[in-house]
Structures are given as C-alpha cells and as structure tokens.
Scaffold this motif. Structure first.
Motif, PDB file in Angstrom:
ATOM      1  N   ALA A  21       0.952  -1.276  -0.064  1.00 49.36           N
ATOM      2  CA  ALA A  21      -0.002   0.074   0.037  1.00 49.36           C
ATOM      3  C   ALA A  21       0.876   1.307  -0.096  1.00 49.36           C
ATOM      4  O   ALA A  21       0.728   2.230  -0.765  1.00 49.36           O
ATOM      5  N   LEU A  22       1.836   1.145   0.871  1.00 51.29           N
ATOM      6  CA  LEU A  22       2.651   2.279   0.750  1.00 51.29           C
ATOM      7  C   LEU A  22       3.600   2.390  -0.448  1.00 51.29           C
ATOM      8  O   LEU A  22       4.135   3.550  -0.729  1.00 51.29           O
ATOM      9  N   GLY A  23       3.876   1.186  -0.827  1.00 49.86           N
ATOM     10  CA  GLY A  23       4.811   1.027  -2.054  1.00 49.86           C
ATOM     11  C   GLY A  23       4.182   1.649  -3.461  1.00 49.86           C
ATOM     12  O   GLY A  23       4.768   2.556  -4.148  1.00 49.86           O
ATOM     13  N   VAL A  24       3.075   1.618  -3.389  1.00 51.69           N
ATOM     14  CA  VAL A  24       2.078   2.272  -4.823  1.00 51.69           C
ATOM     15  C   VAL A  24       2.099   3.633  -4.320  1.00 51.69           C
ATOM     16  O   VAL A  24       2.205   4.556  -5.452  1.00 51.69           O
ATOM     17  N   VAL A  25       1.948   4.115  -3.384  1.00 49.45           N
ATOM     18  CA  VAL A  25       1.978   5.803  -2.897  1.00 49.45           C
ATOM     19  C   VAL A  25       3.305   6.309  -3.449  1.00 49.45           C
ATOM     20  O   VAL A  25       3.447   7.340  -4.294  1.00 49.45           O
ATOM     21  N   LEU A  26       4.259   5.563  -3.187  1.00 46.77           N
ATOM     22  CA  LEU A  26       5.876   6.129  -3.322  1.00 46.77           C
ATOM     23  C   LEU A  26       6.157   5.988  -4.833  1.00 46.77           C
ATOM     24  O   LEU A  26       6.686   6.806  -5.429  1.00 46.77           O
ATOM     25  N   ALA A  64       8.665  -2.423  -3.101  1.00 46.06           N
ATOM     26  CA  ALA A  64       7.430  -2.660  -3.970  1.00 46.06           C
ATOM     27  C   ALA A  64       7.140  -1.323  -4.603  1.00 46.06           C
ATOM     28  O   ALA A  64       6.569  -1.386  -5.573  1.00 46.06           O
ATOM     29  N   ALA A  65       7.746  -0.175  -4.416  1.00 45.51           N
ATOM     30  CA  ALA A  65       7.658   1.064  -5.093  1.00 45.51           C
ATOM     31  C   ALA A  65       8.434   0.879  -6.343  1.00 45.51           C
ATOM     32  O   ALA A  65       7.673   1.185  -7.500  1.00 45.51           O
ATOM     33  N   GLU A  66       9.630   0.355  -6.464  1.00 46.91           N
ATOM     34  CA  GLU A  66      10.209   0.349  -7.673  1.00 46.91           C
ATOM     35  C   GLU A  66       9.588  -0.945  -8.402  1.00 46.91           C
ATOM     36  O   GLU A  66       9.590  -0.941  -9.771  1.00 46.91           O
ATOM     37  N   ILE A  67       8.777  -1.810  -7.754  1.00 46.23           N
ATOM     38  CA  ILE A  67       8.143  -2.999  -8.725  1.00 46.23           C
ATOM     39  C   ILE A  67       6.877  -2.237  -9.363  1.00 46.23           C
ATOM     40  O   ILE A  67       6.882  -2.490 -10.710  1.00 46.23           O
ATOM     41  N   VAL A  68       6.167  -1.644  -8.652  1.00 47.69           N
ATOM     42  CA  VAL A  68       5.144  -1.010  -8.987  1.00 47.69           C
ATOM     43  C   VAL A  68       5.247   0.073 -10.302  1.00 47.69           C
ATOM     44  O   VAL A  68       4.767   0.190 -11.211  1.00 47.69           O
ATOM     45  N   ARG A  69       6.463   0.948 -10.125  1.00 54.52           N
ATOM     46  CA  ARG A  69       6.940   1.956 -10.938  1.00 54.52           C
ATOM     47  C   ARG A  69       7.378   1.089 -12.325  1.00 54.52           C
ATOM     48  O   ARG A  69       6.824   1.885 -13.134  1.00 54.52           O
ATOM     49  N   ALA A  70       8.003   0.164 -11.956  1.00 54.93           N
ATOM     50  CA  ALA A  70       8.257  -0.584 -13.471  1.00 54.93           C
ATOM     51  C   ALA A  70       7.116  -1.268 -14.243  1.00 54.93           C
ATOM     52  O   ALA A  70       7.137  -1.223 -15.385  1.00 54.93           O
ATOM     53  N   GLY A  71       5.997  -1.657 -13.408  1.00 55.50           N
ATOM     54  CA  GLY A  71       5.157  -2.032 -14.035  1.00 55.50           C
ATOM     55  C   GLY A  71       4.183  -0.973 -14.779  1.00 55.50           C
ATOM     56  O   GLY A  71       3.680  -1.122 -15.975  1.00 55.50           O
ATOM     57  N   VAL A  72       3.981  -0.015 -14.118  1.00 55.27           N
ATOM     58  CA  VAL A  72       3.481   1.374 -14.676  1.00 55.27           C
ATOM     59  C   VAL A  72       4.121   1.748 -16.158  1.00 55.27           C
ATOM     60  O   VAL A  72       3.309   1.996 -16.990  1.00 55.27           O
TER      61      VAL A  72
END
Length: 365
Positions: A108-113, A194-202
C-alpha cells in the motif's frame, strides 16, 4: 610470278564445323540414379553426453534420498513429533501474520511511493527517491532494532504546532510492542522494494493508451484503476511474488527481537532437547510447504491477469491431468473396439445421441 615447269595449285580452305542448333547438355552417367526416398533410413540424432549427464544427476539424487532415509542423524522420529506440535503451529501462525501485515502495508505504501516518483512535482519525486534510497541501503535487522528501541530514542510523541507547543502527546513505551515494531519495520522495508516494482510495471504500459484515455475525457484516477493497473499487473506480479516469498522467509530475522515466530520457536526447542538437525528440518518443511502454496497462488493470479494478452492461456496442471485421463479412456475404448468391432460406445456416438434401443456394453436401455 610462277616458276615454269612446276604446276601450282591454290591451297584448299580447311572445312569449318557446322554450328549445331542447340548446345550440348552434359548428361549424367548412365549408372547414376536419384535415390528413392522410401528406401532412405532415418536415424534420430543421438546425444550420448546428454544421457550420461542425466544418468549422473539421477545417481546423485538417488544417493541423496538414500542418505535421507538411512542416515540416523536426521532423526525422523523427532521430526515427526514436532512437525505438527502446538508450539510449532502457533509459531507458523505468527509467521503468517507478520507476512500478511508486512505485505499489505508495504505494498500500500509502495504504490503511493511509486506514483510519487512518477509525479511531475519535484518535491514528491525527491522525497520518494530519498525514502527508497534510505530503506534499501539500511539492513533490515538494523531497521527492526531501531523500531524496537523507539521508546529509547523518543520517549514521547505528540501532535501540535510544528516547532511550537504540543497539543496532545503520548508515551511510546506502551505504543509499540515487539510485534508492532516488527510489523512496522517489515512494512517500511518492503515498501521501498514494492515502490520500484510498481513503478516498473506502470512504465511498461504503453503511454499511448493514457493519451487516448485522456482524449476521451476519462478521469485520471479511473485511467489508473481501469487501464494502467490491470495491464501493469502482468509485469508487477512475478517480481511482487518474489518479494512476498522473500518477506515470508525473512520474517525469521525478527527472532532477534524474541518474537515467537517459526524459526525462534525452533531455536527454543532444540536449545532444550539438543535435537538441532530434526528441528531445523521442521522449520525447513514448513517454509517449503507455505512457499509452494504462495507459488501456486502466483500461478493462478498470473493466468487471471493474462486473459487480455493471451487468448488461449496454457492449461493448468489440473486441466492437463484431465486431458491425460480422457486420452487414456479414448485409447482404452479404441482397443476395445479393435477387439469387438460391432460394439456401440458413447465416445463414438457423442453425448446425448443414443437411441433407447441401442446396445451399450452388452445391455439395453
């Protein structure tokens, strides 16, 4: 001028070869003939070293399994006594609790970051980058010990005017316990990855789709929720599953805080009875079982989010097993038909196509 008395005769021109109408073509020898394809012998390619390597690997595996079964040092009786004991099962529950809380809060915090880093605001970008840099640089055990000793660093925390008077404050000694400190440390550490994983997916989603959605007047939040994230999940899921499994196994590090998770309880038990190896095998078996469950869940989640990209996803293991059973049944039916050619079977006529007077397996319906 001619010499008298000697008869002279003009030299006759040499005959020239007449040109042929067509150039001569070299003919193959009469004995050569094209090989008959039916007479050729097809020999499969042989790979002797590949088979030798496979045999060597099988021998090593057999020796390892034989050692597991015959070496008394493994002490499988002690393993069976403690594998499903109440102490171990409660420890497994604590491990799962830490994993679930750390995963939910961390992602949840990783998506925000991740969206802060993708923002055009330089302040948000800088804060998110510094957070990710800091929490990826500090070892997890150091972060856990910092949160465990929060009351030593800050005896009281309060809410009020910045750099001014405090309106409301509370004691940190009763705020964060050992389990709470572990959850906070795991979640904050997980959020950085998690922030870097989500950023790469986006970033893997085609930007033209966002431009098309903006041209259609779709709100920004709906673009993210209905267009970006469903496609980004195809790139996010494999790496996210790896992080969840790493977090599940990394919960063993909270044993330094005397929290009764799986590895800590195993240490306590073999510290009392001295059976180190079988108790370590108990922890290993539980880690393997639960990691396998997470891997199976990852497989079906990836199939779910791959529906738009793959029209015919590969069959699941259960579907492969059902297909193999149907193939065996069809082969058995063909063998029976070869023995009794006049027999009528449902697999030959198809479902719901049998007449009441047709003979099935020697009887009537």
């Amino acid at each position: 001028m001619t010499t008298p008395g000697i008869a002279t005769e003009a030299a006759a021109p040499e005959p020239t070869a007449e040109p042929t109408a067509e150039p001569s073509v070299a003919q193959p020898p009469a004995t050569a003939s094209a090989p008959d394809p039916a007479a050729l012998t097809v020999v499969p390619a042989r790979h002797p070293w590949r088979w030798a390597a496979a045999v060597a690997v099988l021998v090593l595996v057999a020796q390892f399994l034989h050692g597991l079964a015959t070496n008394p040092a493994w002490d499988w009786a002690t393993f069976a006594d403690f594998a499903a004991s109440g102490t171990v099962l409660r420890a497994v529950g604590v491990t799962l609790q830490l994993t679930v809380y750390g995963t939910l809060l961390g992602f949840a915090l990783g998506v925000v970051l991740a969206f802060m880093r993708l923002s055009r605001n330089p302040v948000l970008q800088t804060v998110a980058w510094v957070y990710i840099w800091a929490f990826r640089s500090i070892p997890l055990i150091v972060q856990l010990l910092f949160w465990f000793n929060l009351s030593y660093l800050y005896r009281r925390l309060g809410v009020g005017v910045p750099f001014g008077p405090t309106v409301w404050s509370f004691d940190t000694m009763s705020l964060v316990g050992a389990l709470g400190a572990a959850v906070i440390g795991l979640a904050l550490h997980q959020a950085a990855y998690a922030a870097e994983i989500v950023r790469a997916g986006v970033l893997a989603v085609d930007h033209g789709q966002l431009e098309a959605a903006a041209a259609l007047g779709i709100p920004r939040l709906r673009q993210i929720r209905r267009i970006v994230l469903p496609q980004a999940m195809r790139s996010i899921l494999p790496n996210a599953a790896n992080e969840v499994i790493s977090l599940f196994k990394g919960t063993s590090i909270v044993s330094v805080m005397a929290i009764g998770e799986l590895f800590y309880q195993v240490q306590v038990v073999y510290g009392r009875n001295g059976r180190v190896v079988p108790l370590l095998m108990v922890a290993t078996a539980w880690y393997v079982v639960l990691t396998t469950v997470l891997s199976v869940a990852q497989y079906y989640l990836e199939r779910h989010f791959a529906r738009g990209a793959s029209r015919t996803p590969p069959p699941t293991p259960l579907q492969r097993a059902r297909r193999a059973v149907r193939g065996l049944r069809a082969a058995a039916a063909r063998r029976d038909e070869a023995v009794t050619p006049g027999r009528l079977t449902p697999d030959r006529l198809g479902p719901d196509r049998l007449a009441p007077d047709q003979v099935i397996s020697g009887g009537t319906e």
